[in-house]
Design a protein around this motif. Structure first.
Motif, PDB file in Angstrom:
ATOM      1  N   HIS A  81       0.886  -1.186   0.132  1.00 27.93           N
ATOM      2  CA  HIS A  81      -0.260  -0.046  -0.420  1.00 27.93           C
ATOM      3  C   HIS A  81       0.786   1.163  -0.011  1.00 27.93           C
ATOM      4  CE1 HIS A  81      -3.006  -2.755   1.176  1.00 27.93           C
ATOM      5  NE2 HIS A  81      -3.954  -1.702   0.833  1.00 27.93           N
ATOM      6  N   PHE A  82       2.143   1.396   0.630  1.00 28.17           N
ATOM      7  CA  PHE A  82       2.680   2.929   0.975  1.00 28.17           C
ATOM      8  C   PHE A  82       3.574   2.801  -0.538  1.00 28.17           C
ATOM      9  CE2 PHE A  82       3.681   2.112   5.104  1.00 28.17           C
ATOM     10  CZ  PHE A  82       3.347   3.439   5.823  1.00 28.17           C
ATOM     11  N   GLU A  83       3.976   1.678  -1.766  1.00 33.00           N
ATOM     12  CA  GLU A  83       3.940   2.356  -2.650  1.00 33.00           C
ATOM     13  C   GLU A  83       2.727   2.216  -3.594  1.00 33.00           C
ATOM     14  OE1 GLU A  83       6.638  -0.491  -5.916  1.00 33.00           O
ATOM     15  OE2 GLU A  83       6.903  -1.561  -3.743  1.00 33.00           O
ATOM     16  N   GLN A  84       1.757   1.961  -3.412  1.00 37.48           N
ATOM     17  CA  GLN A  84       0.431   2.060  -4.127  1.00 37.48           C
ATOM     18  C   GLN A  84       0.502   3.097  -4.462  1.00 37.48           C
ATOM     19  OE1 GLN A  84      -2.579  -0.371  -3.742  1.00 37.48           O
ATOM     20  NE2 GLN A  84      -0.908  -2.576  -3.707  1.00 37.48           N
ATOM     21  N   ALA A  85       0.739   4.158  -3.018  1.00 36.78           N
ATOM     22  CA  ALA A  85       0.526   5.210  -2.692  1.00 36.78           C
ATOM     23  C   ALA A  85       1.431   7.079  -3.096  1.00 36.78           C
ATOM     24  CB  ALA A  85      -0.105   5.812  -1.223  1.00 36.78           C
ATOM     25  N   ASN A  86       2.654   5.897  -3.458  1.00 40.75           N
ATOM     26  CA  ASN A  86       3.418   7.005  -3.589  1.00 40.75           C
ATOM     27  C   ASN A  86       3.744   8.244  -4.292  1.00 40.75           C
ATOM     28  OD1 ASN A  86       6.216   7.915  -2.660  1.00 40.75           O
ATOM     29  ND2 ASN A  86       7.525   5.698  -4.045  1.00 40.75           N
ATOM     30  N   GLY A  87       3.453   9.026  -3.859  1.00 42.64           N
ATOM     31  CA  GLY A  87       3.841   9.998  -4.329  1.00 42.64           C
ATOM     32  C   GLY A  87       2.117  11.169  -3.350  1.00 42.64           C
ATOM     33  N   GLY A  88       0.803  10.439  -3.258  1.00 39.88           N
ATOM     34  CA  GLY A  88      -0.550  10.580  -3.266  1.00 39.88           C
ATOM     35  C   GLY A  88      -0.494  10.200  -2.046  1.00 39.88           C
ATOM     36  N   THR A  89      -1.756  10.001  -1.508  1.00 38.25           N
ATOM     37  CA  THR A  89      -1.370  10.217   0.192  1.00 38.25           C
ATOM     38  C   THR A  89      -2.273   8.454   0.882  1.00 38.25           C
ATOM     39  OG1 THR A  89      -3.249  11.992  -0.089  1.00 38.25           O
ATOM     40  CG2 THR A  89      -3.887  11.127   1.576  1.00 38.25           C
ATOM     41  N   LEU A  90      -1.676   8.494   1.718  1.00 41.45           N
ATOM     42  CA  LEU A  90      -2.371   7.258   2.419  1.00 41.45           C
ATOM     43  C   LEU A  90      -3.386   6.405   3.816  1.00 41.45           C
ATOM     44  CD1 LEU A  90      -1.835   3.819   2.415  1.00 41.45           C
ATOM     45  CD2 LEU A  90      -0.065   4.492   3.883  1.00 41.45           C
ATOM     46  N   PHE A  91      -4.178   6.287   3.272  1.00 43.91           N
ATOM     47  CA  PHE A  91      -5.144   6.396   4.551  1.00 43.91           C
ATOM     48  C   PHE A  91      -5.088   5.228   5.180  1.00 43.91           C
ATOM     49  CE2 PHE A  91      -9.816   5.400   6.018  1.00 43.91           C
ATOM     50  CZ  PHE A  91      -9.678   6.868   6.883  1.00 43.91           C
ATOM     51  N   LEU A  92      -5.197   5.405   6.020  1.00 46.13           N
ATOM     52  CA  LEU A  92      -5.305   4.192   7.395  1.00 46.13           C
ATOM     53  C   LEU A  92      -6.271   4.100   8.896  1.00 46.13           C
ATOM     54  CD1 LEU A  92      -1.202   3.854   7.761  1.00 46.13           C
ATOM     55  CD2 LEU A  92      -2.420   2.662   6.092  1.00 46.13           C
ATOM     56  N   ASP A  93      -7.372   3.381   8.374  1.00 46.81           N
ATOM     57  CA  ASP A  93      -8.289   3.519   8.807  1.00 46.81           C
ATOM     58  C   ASP A  93      -8.192   2.309  10.088  1.00 46.81           C
ATOM     59  OD1 ASP A  93     -10.875   3.952   9.544  1.00 46.81           O
ATOM     60  OD2 ASP A  93     -11.942   3.080   8.560  1.00 46.81           O
ATOM     61  N   GLU A  94      -8.117   2.486  11.607  1.00 45.89           N
ATOM     62  CA  GLU A  94      -9.349   1.917  12.026  1.00 45.89           C
ATOM     63  C   GLU A  94      -7.071   1.702  12.906  1.00 45.89           C
ATOM     64  OE1 GLU A  94     -11.347   1.993  13.956  1.00 45.89           O
ATOM     65  OE2 GLU A  94     -12.803   2.156  12.753  1.00 45.89           O
ATOM     66  N   ILE A  95      -6.504   2.740  13.217  1.00 45.40           N
ATOM     67  CA  ILE A  95      -4.916   2.246  13.535  1.00 45.40           C
ATOM     68  C   ILE A  95      -4.634   1.781  14.431  1.00 45.40           C
ATOM     69  CG2 ILE A  95      -4.396   4.620  14.016  1.00 45.40           C
ATOM     70  CD1 ILE A  95      -2.346   3.501  11.749  1.00 45.40           C
ATOM     71  N   GLY A  96      -5.650   2.633  15.172  1.00 47.04           N
ATOM     72  CA  GLY A  96      -5.477   1.888  16.717  1.00 47.04           C
ATOM     73  C   GLY A  96      -5.453   0.160  17.468  1.00 47.04           C
ATOM     74  N   ASN A  97      -6.203  -0.220  16.081  1.00 43.98           N
ATOM     75  CA  ASN A  97      -6.145  -2.199  15.804  1.00 43.98           C
ATOM     76  C   ASN A  97      -4.441  -2.462  16.278  1.00 43.98           C
ATOM     77  OD1 ASN A  97      -8.572  -1.827  16.967  1.00 43.98           O
ATOM     78  ND2 ASN A  97      -9.409  -2.422  14.664  1.00 43.98           N
ATOM     79  N   LEU A  98      -3.855  -1.889  15.063  1.00 45.21           N
ATOM     80  CA  LEU A  98      -2.590  -2.513  14.955  1.00 45.21           C
ATOM     81  C   LEU A  98      -2.108  -3.053  16.144  1.00 45.21           C
ATOM     82  CD1 LEU A  98      -1.129  -0.301  11.952  1.00 45.21           C
ATOM     83  CD2 LEU A  98      -2.476  -2.174  11.753  1.00 45.21           C
ATOM     84  N   SER A  99      -1.061  -3.962  16.147  1.00 45.14           N
ATOM     85  CA  SER A  99      -0.412  -4.429  17.004  1.00 45.14           C
ATOM     86  C   SER A  99       0.522  -3.814  17.258  1.00 45.14           C
ATOM     87  CB  SER A  99       0.165  -6.298  16.748  1.00 45.14           C
ATOM     88  OG  SER A  99       1.048  -5.992  15.325  1.00 45.14           O
ATOM     89  N   TYR A 100       1.454  -4.024  18.402  1.00 44.74           N
ATOM     90  CA  TYR A 100       2.442  -3.073  18.505  1.00 44.74           C
ATOM     91  C   TYR A 100       4.299  -3.137  17.782  1.00 44.74           C
ATOM     92  CZ  TYR A 100       4.640  -0.111  22.254  1.00 44.74           C
ATOM     93  OH  TYR A 100       5.344   1.006  22.643  1.00 44.74           O
ATOM     94  N   GLU A 101       4.141  -4.828  17.945  1.00 41.46           N
ATOM     95  CA  GLU A 101       5.269  -5.509  16.247  1.00 41.46           C
ATOM     96  C   GLU A 101       4.802  -4.074  15.186  1.00 41.46           C
ATOM     97  OE1 GLU A 101       4.767  -8.691  19.805  1.00 41.46           O
ATOM     98  OE2 GLU A 101       3.148  -7.373  18.587  1.00 41.46           O
ATOM     99  N   ILE A 102       4.021  -4.346  14.561  1.00 37.86           N
ATOM    100  CA  ILE A 102       3.578  -3.615  13.872  1.00 37.86           C
ATOM    101  C   ILE A 102       3.820  -1.836  13.457  1.00 37.86           C
ATOM    102  CG2 ILE A 102       1.576  -3.363  11.638  1.00 37.86           C
ATOM    103  CD1 ILE A 102       0.368  -5.891  12.385  1.00 37.86           C
ATOM    104  N   GLN A 103       3.364  -1.635  15.041  1.00 38.61           N
ATOM    105  CA  GLN A 103       3.782  -0.263  14.485  1.00 38.61           C
ATOM    106  C   GLN A 103       5.006   0.478  14.741  1.00 38.61           C
ATOM    107  OE1 GLN A 103       1.476   1.487  18.236  1.00 38.61           O
ATOM    108  NE2 GLN A 103       0.040  -0.047  17.878  1.00 38.61           N
ATOM    109  N   ALA A 104       5.863  -0.744  15.205  1.00 40.36           N
ATOM    110  CA  ALA A 104       7.117  -0.412  15.156  1.00 40.36           C
ATOM    111  C   ALA A 104       7.693  -0.583  13.452  1.00 40.36           C
ATOM    112  CB  ALA A 104       7.609  -1.838  16.281  1.00 40.36           C
ATOM    113  N   THR A 105       7.186  -1.663  13.018  1.00 40.38           N
ATOM    114  CA  THR A 105       7.931  -1.682  11.711  1.00 40.38           C
ATOM    115  C   THR A 105       7.721  -0.652  11.426  1.00 40.38           C
ATOM    116  OG1 THR A 105       7.910  -4.287  12.368  1.00 40.38           O
ATOM    117  CG2 THR A 105       7.624  -2.821   9.500  1.00 40.38           C
ATOM    118  N   LEU A 106       6.390   0.393  11.117  1.00 41.44           N
ATOM    119  CA  LEU A 106       5.432   1.519  10.782  1.00 41.44           C
ATOM    120  C   LEU A 106       6.690   2.092  10.925  1.00 41.44           C
ATOM    121  CD1 LEU A 106       3.511   1.496   8.950  1.00 41.44           C
ATOM    122  CD2 LEU A 106       1.760   2.163  10.898  1.00 41.44           C
TER     123      LEU A 106
END
Length: 466
Positions: free
Chosen positions: A234-259
């Motif tokens: 999704h990051f690459e798809q949105a390159n140059g534009g806008t990435l909308f991440l819905d329900e961001i609070g549901n991400l696990s702590y491990e994924i948040q670190a990578t993000l």
């Protein structure tokens, strides 16, 4: 023209090395060894960027940052610190610093951070200088149904969208489910300099830990079992534009670190690849949770929160938008007419009253679905009360009778001792939730985290009946 950088560092040797390094990289560099002398230089010269050591002899980086942002808001600031304190770094970014660099200093890291800061400031300055104004009706397109209105709330929302859209700031959208957070994100994108680039929406609520890396960053064919083809994330798809991440609070702590790493470095690497891809993505996130509370609970990273929280917009619940509710209802009726090939003119006075009085726990999404259902059931030119669903037609009566019950319960169960006081608090909590969900017992039980049978027993105990 060369970009002009001011270095503020009371360690003369470090300042000299930085100055030589940046001069070799085609920057116009000026140095100062105290905060006061730096501010004096800024009164007579215009700088594109300030590189400031956090600990100075006469002041500190925080004070310098505040003064620069007050007097020269278009000048970017990067703080250098030898103290790798994440709380300090987060506070500085919150106060307006573009980024921070920790000692020891590495040339590539310094140059990379400076270039990104200058690029960011350039986009913001161009936006603020632009005189092209696009009318909301053309910018927001089909998304006005969730945005405009005549209330003060609606006008304030429009002002915030127009203010932030032309920047590249990351944004947090908050509000309950159904308030139109994705539509606001799309409106911001359509009114930005990125309007001709992709808008990519991603539902973080449905992500598993195993899928997250592939969805965010993509993968190469054969990089893991089941990777039968190359996938662009999704990051690459949105390159140059806008990435909308819905329900961001549901991400696990491990994924948040990578993000966090991707958001900081603005680079992405597909799983199974060694090639880094530079990113130019505006990030908008949405949540119906209180992320500040999640930080305290330890379920959401504070550093990631402040990376996203360069600007925030709260979307109010529909029940707080007054007569805007009827504006939305009429917009949805127009859409429903087109879908059903009908020509319904509007609502009877009784229906309008019911629409305005109802609490709309599902917000704009619920309103849209109800209007479509009413249009389907209507054969004439006006929607009448006889096609209203029970939750709307009985709402006034239901509220009135339950208000009486609330009063009776309060009198009957007035606390006489500690046990009664605890029971009274429980009763109030149950009744408050019942009102909130329009006496839908299934929803109430879910919110209270009890089963329906327990809820019925407690309702019976307070003589509210079933």
């Amino acid at each position: 023209m060369k970009k002009k950088i001011l270095i503020i560092d009371d360690e003369v040797n470090i300042g000299l090395l930085l100055s030589k390094f940046l001069t070799r990289n085609d920057f116009d560099v000026v140095s100062a060894i105290t905060g006061n002398s730096a501010l004096e230089k800024m009164t007579s010269q215009k700088f594109d960027l300030v590189l400031c050591d956090y600990r100075l002899e006469d002041t500190d980086g925080k004070e310098i940052l505040i003064k620069i942002k007050e007097q020269y808001p278009s000048t970017g600031v990067i703080i250098i610190t030898g103290y790798s304190d994440i709380k300090l770094a987060v506070e500085l970014i919150k106060l307006g610093a573009y980024d921070y660099i920790t000692k020891p200093l590495y040339p590539d890291e310094i140059l990379n951070t400076i270039n990104k800061a200058l690029e960011s400031q350039n986009v913001i300055n161009k936006s603020s200088e632009s005189k092209n104004h696009i009318e909301p009706s053309s910018v927001y397109g089909n998304y006005t149904e969730y945005i405009d209105g005549e209330s003060d709330v609606a006008k304030n929302l429009l002002k915030q969208i127009e203010l932030i859209a032309s920047t590249s700031y990351s944004i947090i959208l908050t509000g309950k489910s159904g308030t139109g957070k994705e539509c606001v994100a799309k409106a911001i994108h359509l009114n930005s300099l990125r309007r001709d680039q992709p808008f990519v929406a991603m539902d973080c609520g449905s992500l598993t830990k195993e899928l997250a890396g592939s969805e965010f960053f993509g993968h190469e064919k054969g990089s893991f079992t089941g990777a039968l083809y190359t996938k662009i994330g999704h990051f690459e798809q949105a390159n140059g534009g806008t990435l909308f991440l819905d329900e961001i609070g549901n991400l696990s702590y491990e994924i948040q670190a990578t993000l966090l790493r991707t958001v900081q470095e603005r680079k992405v690497k597909r799983i199974g690849s060694t090639k880094e891809i530079d990113l130019d993505v505006r990030i908008i996130v949405a949540t119906n949770e209180n992320l500040s509370e999640n930080i305290i609970k330890g379920t959401f990273r504070e550093d990631l929160f402040h990376r996203f929280n360069e600007f925030s917009i709260h979307l109010p619940s529909l029940k707080h938008r007054g007569n805007d509710i009827l504006i939305f209802a009429n917009k949805f009726l127009t859409v429903a007419n087109a879908e059903l090939n009908k020509n319904i003119k509007g609502f009877s006075p009784g229906v309008e009253k019911s629409i305005l009085n109802y609490g709309w726990p599902g917000n704009v999404r619920e309103l849209k679905n109800v209007i479509r259902r009413l249009a389907l059931l209507t054969n004439g030119s006006e929607i009448q009360e006889n096609v209203l669903p029970l939750e709307l037609s009985n709402y006034d009566h239901f509220n009135e009778s339950n208000e009486k019950n609330l009063k009776q319960v309060a009198e009957t169960h007035a606390p006489k001792n500690l046990k009664n006081a605890a029971q009274e608090a429980e009763y109030k909590a149950i009744l408050s939730v019942l009102k909130q969900v329009n006496y839908n017992k299934t929803k109430a039980a879910e919110i209270l985290k009890i089963n329906r049978k327990t809820l019925y027993n407690k309702m019976k105990a307070i003589e509210l009946g079933e």
